[in-house]
Motif scaffolding. Structure first.
Motif, PDB file in Angstrom:
ATOM      1  N   VAL A   1      -8.751   9.496  -7.568  1.00 52.56           N
ATOM      2  CA  VAL A   1      -9.327   8.494  -6.673  1.00 52.56           C
ATOM      3  C   VAL A   1      -8.433   7.250  -6.700  1.00 52.56           C
ATOM      4  CG1 VAL A   1     -11.360   7.067  -6.190  1.00 52.56           C
ATOM      5  CG2 VAL A   1     -11.653   9.322  -7.270  1.00 52.56           C
ATOM      6  N   LEU A   2      -7.929   6.853  -5.543  1.00 47.42           N
ATOM      7  CA  LEU A   2      -7.214   5.577  -5.427  1.00 47.42           C
ATOM      8  C   LEU A   2      -8.140   4.634  -4.670  1.00 47.42           C
ATOM      9  CD1 LEU A   2      -4.663   3.736  -5.546  1.00 47.42           C
ATOM     10  CD2 LEU A   2      -3.837   4.903  -3.498  1.00 47.42           C
TER      11      LEU A   2
ATOM     12  N   HIS B   1       0.835  -1.218   0.000  1.00 47.22           N
ATOM     13  CA  HIS B   1       0.000   0.000   0.000  1.00 47.22           C
ATOM     14  C   HIS B   1       0.865   1.261   0.000  1.00 47.22           C
ATOM     15  CE1 HIS B   1       0.208   1.440   4.296  1.00 47.22           C
ATOM     16  NE2 HIS B   1       0.770   0.265   4.413  1.00 47.22           N
ATOM     17  N   ARG B   2       2.073   1.142   0.588  1.00 45.11           N
ATOM     18  CA  ARG B   2       2.981   2.309   0.584  1.00 45.11           C
ATOM     19  C   ARG B   2       3.414   2.657  -0.839  1.00 45.11           C
ATOM     20  NH1 ARG B   2       5.702   2.922   5.717  1.00 45.11           N
ATOM     21  NH2 ARG B   2       4.696   1.523   7.205  1.00 45.11           N
ATOM     22  N   VAL B   3       3.669   1.621  -1.633  1.00 44.16           N
ATOM     23  CA  VAL B   3       4.084   1.830  -3.024  1.00 44.16           C
ATOM     24  C   VAL B   3       2.928   2.435  -3.823  1.00 44.16           C
ATOM     25  CG1 VAL B   3       4.977   0.700  -5.113  1.00 44.16           C
ATOM     26  CG2 VAL B   3       5.626  -0.165  -2.844  1.00 44.16           C
ATOM     27  N   TRP B   4       1.718   1.905  -3.644  1.00 41.92           N
ATOM     28  CA  TRP B   4       0.540   2.435  -4.341  1.00 41.92           C
ATOM     29  C   TRP B   4       0.346   3.913  -4.011  1.00 41.92           C
ATOM     30  CZ3 TRP B   4      -2.853  -2.079  -2.187  1.00 41.92           C
ATOM     31  CH2 TRP B   4      -2.659  -3.229  -2.967  1.00 41.92           C
ATOM     32  N   LYS B   5       0.465   4.242  -2.733  1.00 43.05           N
ATOM     33  CA  LYS B   5       0.210   5.623  -2.298  1.00 43.05           C
ATOM     34  C   LYS B   5       1.265   6.573  -2.859  1.00 43.05           C
ATOM     35  CE  LYS B   5      -2.340   4.387   1.857  1.00 43.05           C
ATOM     36  NZ  LYS B   5      -2.254   4.033   3.279  1.00 43.05           N
ATOM     37  N   ARG B   6       2.536   6.128  -2.847  1.00 38.81           N
ATOM     38  CA  ARG B   6       3.606   6.968  -3.361  1.00 38.81           C
ATOM     39  C   ARG B   6       3.425   7.191  -4.868  1.00 38.81           C
ATOM     40  NH1 ARG B   6       8.079   9.313  -1.540  1.00 38.81           N
ATOM     41  NH2 ARG B   6       7.827   8.729   0.634  1.00 38.81           N
ATOM     42  N   TYR B   7       3.035   6.130  -5.555  1.00 38.07           N
ATOM     43  CA  TYR B   7       2.789   6.227  -6.997  1.00 38.07           C
ATOM     44  C   TYR B   7       1.617   7.176  -7.274  1.00 38.07           C
ATOM     45  CZ  TYR B   7       2.061   4.819 -11.797  1.00 38.07           C
ATOM     46  OH  TYR B   7       1.914   4.833 -13.154  1.00 38.07           O
ATOM     47  N   PHE B   8       0.572   7.042  -6.474  1.00 37.10           N
ATOM     48  CA  PHE B   8      -0.646   7.864  -6.605  1.00 37.10           C
ATOM     49  C   PHE B   8      -0.309   9.357  -6.519  1.00 37.10           C
ATOM     50  CE2 PHE B   8      -4.393   9.642  -4.131  1.00 37.10           C
ATOM     51  CZ  PHE B   8      -5.315   9.595  -5.163  1.00 37.10           C
TER      52      PHE B   8
ATOM     53  N   GLY C   1     -19.609  15.311 -13.760  1.00 37.18           N
ATOM     54  CA  GLY C   1     -19.201  16.530 -14.450  1.00 37.18           C
ATOM     55  C   GLY C   1     -17.733  16.588 -14.839  1.00 37.18           C
ATOM     56  N   PHE C   2     -16.965  15.551 -14.476  1.00 36.99           N
ATOM     57  CA  PHE C   2     -15.534  15.580 -14.789  1.00 36.99           C
ATOM     58  C   PHE C   2     -15.284  15.324 -16.264  1.00 36.99           C
ATOM     59  CE2 PHE C   2     -15.381  14.633 -10.228  1.00 36.99           C
ATOM     60  CZ  PHE C   2     -14.490  15.607  -9.828  1.00 36.99           C
ATOM     61  N   GLY C   3     -14.239  15.958 -16.784  1.00 33.69           N
ATOM     62  CA  GLY C   3     -13.819  15.746 -18.163  1.00 33.69           C
ATOM     63  C   GLY C   3     -12.498  15.001 -18.212  1.00 33.69           C
ATOM     64  N   ARG C   4     -12.152  14.482 -19.414  1.00 32.56           N
ATOM     65  CA  ARG C   4     -10.905  13.734 -19.635  1.00 32.56           C
ATOM     66  C   ARG C   4     -10.708  12.660 -18.568  1.00 32.56           C
ATOM     67  NH1 ARG C   4      -6.720  18.330 -19.683  1.00 32.56           N
ATOM     68  NH2 ARG C   4      -5.204  16.629 -19.709  1.00 32.56           N
ATOM     69  N   CYS C   5     -11.789  11.918 -18.258  1.00 30.22           N
ATOM     70  CA  CYS C   5     -11.701  10.883 -17.226  1.00 30.22           C
ATOM     71  C   CYS C   5     -10.933   9.675 -17.750  1.00 30.22           C
ATOM     72  CB  CYS C   5     -13.097  10.432 -16.802  1.00 30.22           C
ATOM     73  SG  CYS C   5     -14.020  11.739 -16.005  1.00 30.22           S
ATOM     74  N   ASP C   6     -10.141   9.119 -16.862  1.00 33.48           N
ATOM     75  CA  ASP C   6      -9.322   7.975 -17.244  1.00 33.48           C
ATOM     76  C   ASP C   6      -8.957   7.195 -15.987  1.00 33.48           C
ATOM     77  OD1 ASP C   6      -8.046   6.339 -18.986  1.00 33.48           O
ATOM     78  OD2 ASP C   6      -6.652   7.859 -19.738  1.00 33.48           O
ATOM     79  N   TYR C   7      -8.494   5.956 -16.178  1.00 38.24           N
ATOM     80  CA  TYR C   7      -7.991   5.217 -15.014  1.00 38.24           C
ATOM     81  C   TYR C   7      -6.790   4.367 -15.401  1.00 38.24           C
ATOM     82  CZ  TYR C   7     -10.488   1.161 -16.910  1.00 38.24           C
ATOM     83  OH  TYR C   7     -10.932   0.155 -17.729  1.00 38.24           O
ATOM     84  N   ARG C   8      -6.084   3.955 -14.377  1.00 35.34           N
ATOM     85  CA  ARG C   8      -4.900   3.120 -14.561  1.00 35.34           C
ATOM     86  C   ARG C   8      -4.931   2.054 -13.468  1.00 35.34           C
ATOM     87  NH1 ARG C   8       0.967   5.776 -15.128  1.00 35.34           N
ATOM     88  NH2 ARG C   8      -0.301   7.076 -16.476  1.00 35.34           N
ATOM     89  N   ASN C   9      -4.736   0.792 -13.864  1.00 31.17           N
ATOM     90  CA  ASN C   9      -4.732  -0.293 -12.881  1.00 31.17           C
ATOM     91  C   ASN C   9      -3.373  -0.420 -12.204  1.00 31.17           C
ATOM     92  OD1 ASN C   9      -7.380  -1.219 -13.262  1.00 31.17           O
ATOM     93  ND2 ASN C   9      -6.757  -2.297 -15.122  1.00 31.17           N
TER      94      ASN C   9
ATOM     95  N   CYS D   1      -5.940  -2.445  -7.269  1.00 28.23           N
ATOM     96  CA  CYS D   1      -6.306  -1.042  -7.114  1.00 28.23           C
ATOM     97  C   CYS D   1      -6.372  -0.386  -8.480  1.00 28.23           C
ATOM     98  CB  CYS D   1      -5.247  -0.264  -6.346  1.00 28.23           C
ATOM     99  SG  CYS D   1      -4.992  -0.801  -4.704  1.00 28.23           S
ATOM    100  N   ALA D   2      -7.054   0.748  -8.529  1.00 30.48           N
ATOM    101  CA  ALA D   2      -7.017   1.578  -9.724  1.00 30.48           C
ATOM    102  C   ALA D   2      -6.952   3.038  -9.301  1.00 30.48           C
ATOM    103  CB  ALA D   2      -8.243   1.329 -10.590  1.00 30.48           C
ATOM    104  N   ILE D   3      -6.307   3.837 -10.153  1.00 32.29           N
ATOM    105  CA  ILE D   3      -6.290   5.284  -9.953  1.00 32.29           C
ATOM    106  C   ILE D   3      -7.177   5.894 -11.026  1.00 32.29           C
ATOM    107  CG2 ILE D   3      -4.903   7.389 -10.056  1.00 32.29           C
ATOM    108  CD1 ILE D   3      -2.507   5.734  -9.132  1.00 32.29           C
ATOM    109  N   HIS D   4      -8.243   6.550 -10.607  1.00 34.07           N
ATOM    110  CA  HIS D   4      -9.119   7.264 -11.533  1.00 34.07           C
ATOM    111  C   HIS D   4      -8.796   8.750 -11.480  1.00 34.07           C
ATOM    112  CE1 HIS D   4     -11.406   3.542 -11.566  1.00 34.07           C
ATOM    113  NE2 HIS D   4     -12.160   4.026 -12.544  1.00 34.07           N
ATOM    114  N   SER D   5      -8.817   9.371 -12.645  1.00 28.48           N
ATOM    115  CA  SER D   5      -8.497  10.787 -12.725  1.00 28.48           C
ATOM    116  C   SER D   5      -9.536  11.495 -13.577  1.00 28.48           C
ATOM    117  CB  SER D   5      -7.100  10.917 -13.361  1.00 28.48           C
ATOM    118  OG  SER D   5      -6.925  12.196 -13.918  1.00 28.48           O
TER     119      SER D   5
END
Ligand code: SAM
Length: 243
Positions: free
Chosen positions: A160-161, A40-47, A221-229, A235-239
């Protein structure tokens, strides 16, 4: 305690979620390390690394809990920027404030007890809003996403993580075994609380998978939405951006 949240009225669910985090607040950090083998430390640092946050930025970290994300954000925004750590639970917030203060991190940090569904900030207050392992616990996710959008300035970003849907079929049985056999036992052993960790595994399964959450962000209402696994979709990071 009864953890079958699906059948529980909303007001009572809120109370139960509050109790879960009060009972685990102190063991929370140890459990994160044990359950994820430290990953989880690696995920958070990457996030935080991919957030594009800069010196001087004003950031809101929702469901900030014991402050891992806020500390990483604070490193990047510096003392000219600011990080607001918001959480609904006073104990989690208290543990977070103590931890960061003990590390000498004071200036540029604020702590606000809040519900992500009704943020106590004016429109366009922040450059970045983050929520890590928190959206899953929010009762009305659409409302929280709408609030995140509202408090961002135009051009600002929401990140969002969250646990997501594991992708490779072969990995699923392994993951299920870890979730439903290993987690509750670790919870019992180290926190004397199997129920909270049973709830954790269930809440992960109920959380909207990658594409569904992306669609929810678009609806908010968000634009240019994307995610990365991350880690095969554990986990996924949504932006998304406020355009
Ligand atoms: N972000 C931290 C991290 O990554 O370590 C903490 C995550 S912890 C799993 C989830 C946090 O969400 C808890 O501290 C809980 O109190 C908070 N929370 C749950 N529902 C919330 C809500 N509606 N508004 C704000 N915070 C909430």
């Amino acid at each position: 305690t009864h953890f079958g949240f699906r059948d529980v009225p909303v007001a009572e669910k809120k109370k139960l979620v509050g109790e879960v985090f009060s009972s685990v607040a102190r063991q929370y950090d140890l459990m994160n390390d044990l359950m994820s083998l430290g990953i989880h430390r690696v995920w958070k640092r990457y996030f935080v690394g991919t957030s594009g946050v800069k010196r001087g930025d004003r950031v809101l970290d929702l469901a900030g809990g014991t402050g891992d994300i806020a500390a990483l954000l604070h490193e990047r925004v510096g003392e000219t920027g600011s990080v607001v750590l918001g959480d609904i639970n006073a104990q989690m917030l208290g543990v977070g404030r103590d931890r960061l203060t003990d590390r000498g991190l004071v200036r540029g940090l604020e702590y606000v007890q809040l519900n992500a569904e009704a943020l106590p900030f004016p429109d366009a207050s922040f450059d970045l809003v983050t929520i890590a392992f928190g959206l899953r616990n929010v009762t009305d996710k659409a409302k929280a996403l709408g609030e995140m959008h509202r408090v961002l300035r135009v051009g600002g970003r929401a990140l969002v993580l969250e646990f997501s849907e594991v992708k490779p079929a072969w990995f699923r049985p392994v993951y299920d075994f870890h979730s439903f056999q290993v987690l509750p036992r670790l919870g019992k052993l180290f926190a004397n609380d199997a129920g909270s960790y049973q709830y954790l595994a269930e809440s992960i399964r109920k959380h909207p998978p990658q594409d569904e959450l992306k669609a929810m962000m678009e609806t908010a209402g968000f634009g240019r939405c994307d995610y990365r696994n991350l880690s095969a979709g554990i986990c996924a990071i949504h932006s998304g951006y406020k355009l």
